[in-house]
Design an enzyme around this catalytic site. Sequence first.
Site, PDB file in Angstrom:
ATOM      1  N   LEU A  78     -27.543 -18.634   3.305  1.00  0.00           N
ATOM      2  CA  LEU A  78     -26.417 -19.029   4.151  1.00  0.00           C
ATOM      3  C   LEU A  78     -25.273 -19.497   3.263  1.00  0.00           C
ATOM      4  O   LEU A  78     -25.489 -20.332   2.390  1.00  0.00           O
ATOM      5  CB  LEU A  78     -26.811 -20.170   5.093  1.00  0.00           C
ATOM      6  CG  LEU A  78     -27.879 -19.894   6.148  1.00  0.00           C
ATOM      7  CD1 LEU A  78     -28.316 -21.203   6.785  1.00  0.00           C
ATOM      8  CD2 LEU A  78     -27.334 -18.941   7.208  1.00  0.00           C
ATOM      9  N   HIS A  79     -24.089 -18.968   3.495  1.00  0.00           N
ATOM     10  CA  HIS A  79     -22.960 -19.433   2.685  1.00  0.00           C
ATOM     11  C   HIS A  79     -21.615 -19.311   3.384  1.00  0.00           C
ATOM     12  O   HIS A  79     -20.634 -19.906   2.948  1.00  0.00           O
ATOM     13  CB  HIS A  79     -22.893 -18.649   1.367  1.00  0.00           C
ATOM     14  CG  HIS A  79     -22.303 -17.277   1.512  1.00  0.00           C
ATOM     15  ND1 HIS A  79     -23.012 -16.217   2.018  1.00  0.00           N
ATOM     16  CD2 HIS A  79     -21.054 -16.814   1.234  1.00  0.00           C
ATOM     17  CE1 HIS A  79     -22.243 -15.144   2.039  1.00  0.00           C
ATOM     18  NE2 HIS A  79     -21.052 -15.474   1.581  1.00  0.00           N
ATOM     19  N   ARG A  80     -21.530 -18.540   4.481  1.00  0.00           N
ATOM     20  CA  ARG A  80     -20.220 -18.312   5.085  1.00  0.00           C
ATOM     21  C   ARG A  80     -19.654 -19.585   5.691  1.00  0.00           C
ATOM     22  O   ARG A  80     -20.342 -20.295   6.427  1.00  0.00           O
ATOM     23  CB  ARG A  80     -20.300 -17.223   6.155  1.00  0.00           C
ATOM     24  CG  ARG A  80     -20.558 -15.858   5.562  1.00  0.00           C
ATOM     25  CD  ARG A  80     -20.223 -14.724   6.482  1.00  0.00           C
ATOM     26  NE  ARG A  80     -20.414 -13.480   5.752  1.00  0.00           N
ATOM     27  CZ  ARG A  80     -19.506 -12.927   4.961  1.00  0.00           C
ATOM     28  NH1 ARG A  80     -18.328 -13.504   4.806  1.00  0.00           N
ATOM     29  NH2 ARG A  80     -19.767 -11.808   4.314  1.00  0.00           N
TER      30      ARG A  80
END
Length: 385
Positions: A217-219
């Site tokens: 997860l990074h957005r």
Amino acid sequence: MKLILVTGARPNFVKIAPIVRALEKIRGQQSRCLTKRHNQNLEWRIVHTGQHYDYEMSQVFFEELDIPEPDYHLNAGAGTHAEQTAKIMVAFERICAKEKPDLVVVLGDVNSTLACSITAKKLGLKVAHIEAGLRSGDMTMPEEINRIVTDAISDFLFVTEESAVINLKREGKKDEQIFFVGNIMIDTLYYCLRKLENEKEVTGLSTGNEDYAVATLHRPSNVDNKKKLRSILSALVEISTDLPIYLPLHPRTKNNIENFKLNGIFEKSNIRLMEPLSYFRFIRLLKNAKLVITDSGGIQEEATVLGIPCFTVRENTERPVTVDEGTNTIVGTSKRAILNAYRDFKSGSVKKGRIPKYWDGMTADRIVNILLEKLRRGGKEGRDG
């Protein structure tokens, strides 16, 4: 003939490595050729903008993927989108003025891509965009803006899938500018898999023969919103009680988990939190996973080639071929939607997919051959990919 290759963020490092190897191969062939007609005096410079600036997110990629040390480091570092883009543009303009390249090559959809393509065009330089034409239709994504602007001003557009060709033609780009060459990230994936084919275990991880999932997860749209991040993590926690999950934490995600005080959510889970992984270590982990849960564009593509079912935790994707032909399913961001998708997966509804056209590990060779031919001819004649 001189090229500048721009990199700066983790996805770019993976994509630039095959281009460098293809250029080195061409230069090696030229050095054995005695006729002046084939000697193009090929040179290139690598510019690292510094958009990703810690070791695991940057330098280790150069070491693992056999990329030469960059000729220039711009040290852009962190900041708002405007601050980061401006720093890169100012520094890159000086490099272009000094090097006077025939072509600037940009990759992907990060701020470095946008900044350097704009700077190059304002200096009257030709620009090639690798991974052009991808569209999510979501203008709240900074990457979508970067993609649209970069494609609008680029001279050569190299695309990974048919949908990108359709998008570019709809936006008025000419046929002779568009080259369907395949996916350069898959070149690096195959390169990595060849290196790893004799390795039997994941260094530092006791996976053995166990079944597990990998999540990333990074957005900002997912991790900067406390309610949404908690919803996604809650779904992962519940899934992990059935299927252990390895979760390498992007720095942004890690910081937000701490700032939102969500650390306690992992206490009774089977989620194994990890620091960011280098590309080789990540592929070691990914290739044996039973399931991938991600908001990354590139991992959608890698999962498709590896034949691993992929849940994309977003409402859209700019890589529709991974859904239409690959193993990817867009599941949304709510806890309920993610768990519903997992229940289908557990009941045997496993997406098989197939490898899309030209995702064969030879994309960089096609790109470099086209670019050199176009530059040699002054960019006046077209050529099919």
